[in-house]
Write a protein that holds these residues in place. Structure first.
Motif, PDB file in Angstrom:
ATOM      1  N   LYS A 116     -20.741 -73.238 -36.082  1.00 20.39           N
ATOM      2  CA  LYS A 116     -20.922 -71.961 -35.385  1.00 20.39           C
ATOM      3  C   LYS A 116     -20.979 -72.144 -33.877  1.00 20.39           C
ATOM      4  CE  LYS A 116     -23.241 -69.309 -39.032  1.00 20.39           C
ATOM      5  NZ  LYS A 116     -24.484 -68.579 -39.421  1.00 20.39           N
ATOM      6  N   ALA A 117     -21.597 -73.249 -33.463  1.00 25.38           N
ATOM      7  CA  ALA A 117     -21.696 -73.525 -32.035  1.00 25.38           C
ATOM      8  C   ALA A 117     -20.315 -73.762 -31.435  1.00 25.38           C
ATOM      9  CB  ALA A 117     -22.598 -74.730 -31.791  1.00 25.38           C
ATOM     10  N   LEU A 118     -19.475 -74.506 -32.138  1.00 28.21           N
ATOM     11  CA  LEU A 118     -18.117 -74.766 -31.648  1.00 28.21           C
ATOM     12  C   LEU A 118     -17.275 -73.490 -31.651  1.00 28.21           C
ATOM     13  CD1 LEU A 118     -17.358 -78.208 -33.348  1.00 28.21           C
ATOM     14  CD2 LEU A 118     -17.844 -77.791 -30.943  1.00 28.21           C
ATOM     15  N   LEU A 119     -17.447 -72.669 -32.676  1.00 27.70           N
ATOM     16  CA  LEU A 119     -16.716 -71.408 -32.729  1.00 27.70           C
ATOM     17  C   LEU A 119     -17.139 -70.464 -31.605  1.00 27.70           C
ATOM     18  CD1 LEU A 119     -16.702 -70.751 -36.593  1.00 27.70           C
ATOM     19  CD2 LEU A 119     -14.700 -71.188 -35.161  1.00 27.70           C
ATOM     20  N   SER A 120     -18.389 -70.574 -31.192  1.00 29.86           N
ATOM     21  CA  SER A 120     -18.902 -69.674 -30.152  1.00 29.86           C
ATOM     22  C   SER A 120     -18.219 -69.897 -28.807  1.00 29.86           C
ATOM     23  CB  SER A 120     -20.415 -69.849 -29.994  1.00 29.86           C
ATOM     24  OG  SER A 120     -20.728 -71.085 -29.371  1.00 29.86           O
ATOM     25  N   VAL A 121     -17.646 -71.087 -28.591  1.00 28.32           N
ATOM     26  CA  VAL A 121     -16.924 -71.352 -27.344  1.00 28.32           C
ATOM     27  C   VAL A 121     -15.411 -71.354 -27.567  1.00 28.32           C
ATOM     28  CG1 VAL A 121     -18.819 -72.619 -26.257  1.00 28.32           C
ATOM     29  CG2 VAL A 121     -17.178 -73.873 -27.685  1.00 28.32           C
ATOM     30  N   ASP A 122     -14.995 -70.878 -28.762  1.00 34.38           N
ATOM     31  CA  ASP A 122     -13.566 -70.769 -29.086  1.00 34.38           C
ATOM     32  C   ASP A 122     -12.861 -72.111 -28.921  1.00 34.38           C
ATOM     33  OD1 ASP A 122     -11.318 -69.403 -29.924  1.00 34.38           O
ATOM     34  OD2 ASP A 122     -10.755 -68.728 -27.922  1.00 34.38           O
ATOM     35  N   ILE A 123     -13.467 -73.149 -29.463  1.00 32.72           N
ATOM     36  CA  ILE A 123     -12.986 -74.520 -29.245  1.00 32.72           C
ATOM     37  C   ILE A 123     -11.550 -74.727 -29.721  1.00 32.72           C
ATOM     38  CG2 ILE A 123     -13.723 -75.563 -31.440  1.00 32.72           C
ATOM     39  CD1 ILE A 123     -14.289 -77.126 -27.972  1.00 32.72           C
ATOM     40  N   GLN A 124     -11.157 -73.985 -30.755  1.00 31.12           N
ATOM     41  CA  GLN A 124      -9.815 -74.166 -31.305  1.00 31.12           C
ATOM     42  C   GLN A 124      -8.714 -73.659 -30.375  1.00 31.12           C
ATOM     43  OE1 GLN A 124     -12.254 -72.235 -32.346  1.00 31.12           O
ATOM     44  NE2 GLN A 124     -11.564 -70.604 -33.730  1.00 31.12           N
ATOM     45  N   SER A 125      -9.077 -72.942 -29.314  1.00 30.62           N
ATOM     46  CA  SER A 125      -8.075 -72.432 -28.377  1.00 30.62           C
ATOM     47  C   SER A 125      -7.732 -73.448 -27.284  1.00 30.62           C
ATOM     48  CB  SER A 125      -8.583 -71.143 -27.713  1.00 30.62           C
ATOM     49  OG  SER A 125      -9.638 -71.423 -26.796  1.00 30.62           O
ATOM     50  N   PHE A 126      -8.466 -74.559 -27.238  1.00 31.63           N
ATOM     51  CA  PHE A 126      -8.243 -75.546 -26.183  1.00 31.63           C
ATOM     52  C   PHE A 126      -7.045 -76.439 -26.505  1.00 31.63           C
ATOM     53  CE2 PHE A 126     -12.288 -73.982 -25.035  1.00 31.63           C
ATOM     54  CZ  PHE A 126     -12.475 -74.263 -23.688  1.00 31.63           C
ATOM     55  N   ASP A 127      -6.364 -76.871 -25.451  1.00 33.28           N
ATOM     56  CA  ASP A 127      -5.188 -77.733 -25.631  1.00 33.28           C
ATOM     57  C   ASP A 127      -5.573 -79.112 -26.143  1.00 33.28           C
ATOM     58  OD1 ASP A 127      -2.941 -76.043 -24.457  1.00 33.28           O
ATOM     59  OD2 ASP A 127      -4.409 -76.010 -22.828  1.00 33.28           O
TER      60      ASP A 127
ATOM     61  N   GLU B 134     -22.576 -91.354 -35.826  1.00 29.60           N
ATOM     62  CA  GLU B 134     -22.593 -90.327 -36.863  1.00 29.60           C
ATOM     63  C   GLU B 134     -22.321 -88.947 -36.252  1.00 29.60           C
ATOM     64  OE1 GLU B 134     -25.572 -88.426 -40.271  1.00 29.60           O
ATOM     65  OE2 GLU B 134     -26.202 -90.165 -39.112  1.00 29.60           O
ATOM     66  N   GLN B 135     -22.927 -88.681 -35.101  1.00 26.13           N
ATOM     67  CA  GLN B 135     -22.698 -87.416 -34.407  1.00 26.13           C
ATOM     68  C   GLN B 135     -21.234 -87.293 -33.980  1.00 26.13           C
ATOM     69  OE1 GLN B 135     -25.104 -86.887 -30.894  1.00 26.13           O
ATOM     70  NE2 GLN B 135     -24.150 -84.938 -30.365  1.00 26.13           N
ATOM     71  N   LEU B 136     -20.665 -88.404 -33.504  1.00 27.51           N
ATOM     72  CA  LEU B 136     -19.258 -88.406 -33.105  1.00 27.51           C
ATOM     73  C   LEU B 136     -18.358 -88.104 -34.303  1.00 27.51           C
ATOM     74  CD1 LEU B 136     -17.479 -90.757 -30.663  1.00 27.51           C
ATOM     75  CD2 LEU B 136     -16.521 -90.483 -32.940  1.00 27.51           C
ATOM     76  N   LEU B 137     -18.652 -88.716 -35.453  1.00 30.13           N
ATOM     77  CA  LEU B 137     -17.854 -88.489 -36.661  1.00 30.13           C
ATOM     78  C   LEU B 137     -17.945 -87.040 -37.132  1.00 30.13           C
ATOM     79  CD1 LEU B 137     -18.385 -91.630 -38.938  1.00 30.13           C
ATOM     80  CD2 LEU B 137     -16.254 -90.846 -37.908  1.00 30.13           C
ATOM     81  N   LEU B 138     -19.156 -86.496 -37.137  1.00 31.58           N
ATOM     82  CA  LEU B 138     -19.333 -85.103 -37.556  1.00 31.58           C
ATOM     83  C   LEU B 138     -18.576 -84.162 -36.626  1.00 31.58           C
ATOM     84  CD1 LEU B 138     -23.156 -85.123 -38.438  1.00 31.58           C
ATOM     85  CD2 LEU B 138     -21.258 -84.750 -40.043  1.00 31.58           C
ATOM     86  N   THR B 139     -18.654 -84.445 -35.348  1.00 36.73           N
ATOM     87  CA  THR B 139     -17.985 -83.598 -34.370  1.00 36.73           C
ATOM     88  C   THR B 139     -16.472 -83.640 -34.541  1.00 36.73           C
ATOM     89  OG1 THR B 139     -19.771 -83.902 -32.773  1.00 36.73           O
ATOM     90  CG2 THR B 139     -17.649 -83.181 -31.907  1.00 36.73           C
ATOM     91  N   THR B 140     -15.907 -84.833 -34.641  1.00 36.17           N
ATOM     92  CA  THR B 140     -14.454 -84.954 -34.772  1.00 36.17           C
ATOM     93  C   THR B 140     -13.964 -84.337 -36.085  1.00 36.17           C
ATOM     94  OG1 THR B 140     -14.771 -87.214 -35.629  1.00 36.17           O
ATOM     95  CG2 THR B 140     -14.205 -86.992 -33.319  1.00 36.17           C
ATOM     96  N   THR B 141     -14.724 -84.501 -37.161  1.00 34.11           N
ATOM     97  CA  THR B 141     -14.343 -83.903 -38.444  1.00 34.11           C
ATOM     98  C   THR B 141     -14.320 -82.379 -38.347  1.00 34.11           C
ATOM     99  OG1 THR B 141     -15.318 -85.767 -39.643  1.00 34.11           O
ATOM    100  CG2 THR B 141     -14.899 -83.771 -40.901  1.00 34.11           C
ATOM    101  N   LEU B 142     -15.338 -81.804 -37.701  1.00 35.54           N
ATOM    102  CA  LEU B 142     -15.378 -80.352 -37.509  1.00 35.54           C
ATOM    103  C   LEU B 142     -14.194 -79.873 -36.668  1.00 35.54           C
ATOM    104  CD1 LEU B 142     -19.123 -79.381 -36.870  1.00 35.54           C
ATOM    105  CD2 LEU B 142     -17.637 -78.563 -38.693  1.00 35.54           C
ATOM    106  N   LEU B 143     -13.881 -80.613 -35.616  1.00 36.88           N
ATOM    107  CA  LEU B 143     -12.757 -80.240 -34.762  1.00 36.88           C
ATOM    108  C   LEU B 143     -11.449 -80.245 -35.553  1.00 36.88           C
ATOM    109  CD1 LEU B 143     -13.672 -82.282 -31.549  1.00 36.88           C
ATOM    110  CD2 LEU B 143     -13.835 -79.807 -31.835  1.00 36.88           C
ATOM    111  N   MET B 144     -11.287 -81.225 -36.424  1.00 38.02           N
ATOM    112  CA  MET B 144     -10.096 -81.274 -37.276  1.00 38.02           C
ATOM    113  C   MET B 144     -10.064 -80.085 -38.221  1.00 38.02           C
ATOM    114  SD  MET B 144     -10.034 -85.369 -38.105  1.00 38.02           S
ATOM    115  CE  MET B 144      -8.615 -85.286 -39.190  1.00 38.02           C
ATOM    116  N   ASP B 145     -11.203 -79.775 -38.836  1.00 33.39           N
ATOM    117  CA  ASP B 145     -11.280 -78.641 -39.762  1.00 33.39           C
ATOM    118  C   ASP B 145     -10.960 -77.323 -39.066  1.00 33.39           C
ATOM    119  OD1 ASP B 145     -11.953 -80.335 -41.810  1.00 33.39           O
ATOM    120  OD2 ASP B 145     -14.111 -79.916 -41.728  1.00 33.39           O
TER     121      ASP B 145
END
Length: 225
Positions: A58-69, A80-91
């Motif tokens: 939800k936090a990543l969606l709140s900044v519209d992260i998927q719109s970034f180049d 572990e935090q890095l892995l969770l973050t990268t996995t979410l970004l891929m999803d």
């Protein structure tokens, strides 16, 4: 270039440096970290700086992260935090993800989950330090396939005062001088432009060379006094 939007997650020394460099190049940068202190420190240097937990969808969606180049994940301490973050970004379908790794094992894990652009800053720094210890003439280098490289070196004493035509760098050593740089105050360097046969090598010059690593090393050794 100026229309690009890039997010940097993790604002330690490395992440902050990346974010500030991108911003100086005219990129719209979103800087993200859990630590509000880091956000306060970088807020004036980038377009947007936000304190949030990048492991929360939800936090990543709140900044519209998927719109970034592109998104750079520069988290250094908590893998572990890095892995969770990268996995979410891929999803979330982020177009391009670059992730920091601390060592070959982390690099392998990131590549296994589908992150193709992985950088190992500590290893790169370590290699450069080792090379400089072996040969103090080397400032920095970039290895390329088939033993080619681009290498910055201090001008060897044996060629100072000579023109490029006199040195016969390409004919005698099969290497090319890309450009020369002049050292200025505060370690700032200015590029001298495209060299010609009349270009004179001066004492404070840093030479940017392209060629086979073995040929460049032989050129340095031949012209040292």
């Amino acid at each position: 270039m100026a229309d690009k939007k890039i997010a940097v997650i993790g604002l330690g020394q490395l992440g902050s440096a990346i974010a500030k460099k991108l911003a100086k190049r005219g990129i719209e940068v979103l800087a993200i970290d859990r630590n509000e202190h880091f956000i306060d420190e970088i807020a004036d240097s980038v377009a947007v700086a936000v304190a949030l937990d990048a492991t929360e969808k939800k936090a990543l969606l709140s900044v519209d992260i998927q719109s970034f180049d592109a998104v750079v994940v520069a988290i250094g301490e908590d893998f572990e935090q890095l892995l969770l973050t990268t996995t979410l970004l891929m999803d979330l379908g982020v177009k391009r993800i670059m992730a920091r790794a601390r060592g070959k094992n982390q690099q392998l894990i990131l590549q296994k989950i589908g992150i193709n652009e992985v950088f190992l800053p500590e290893e790169e720094v370590g290699i450069n330090v080792a090379e400089h210890l072996i040969n103090p003439s080397i400032v920095s280098f970039l290895d390329l396939p088939e033993n080619f490289c681009i290498m910055e070196i201090h001008a060897p004493e044996g060629i100072i005062g000579q023109s490029l035509a006199e040195i016969k760098m390409r004919r005698l050593h099969s290497i090319n001088l890309v450009t020369t740089m002049k050292s200025r105050k505060n370690s700032h360097k200015t590029i001298s432009g495209i060299p010609t046969g009349d270009t004179i090598i001066e004492k404070e010059d840093v030479l940017v060379l392209f060629g086979k690593r073995t040929n460049i090393e032989r050129f340095i050794e031949t012209n040292q006094r």
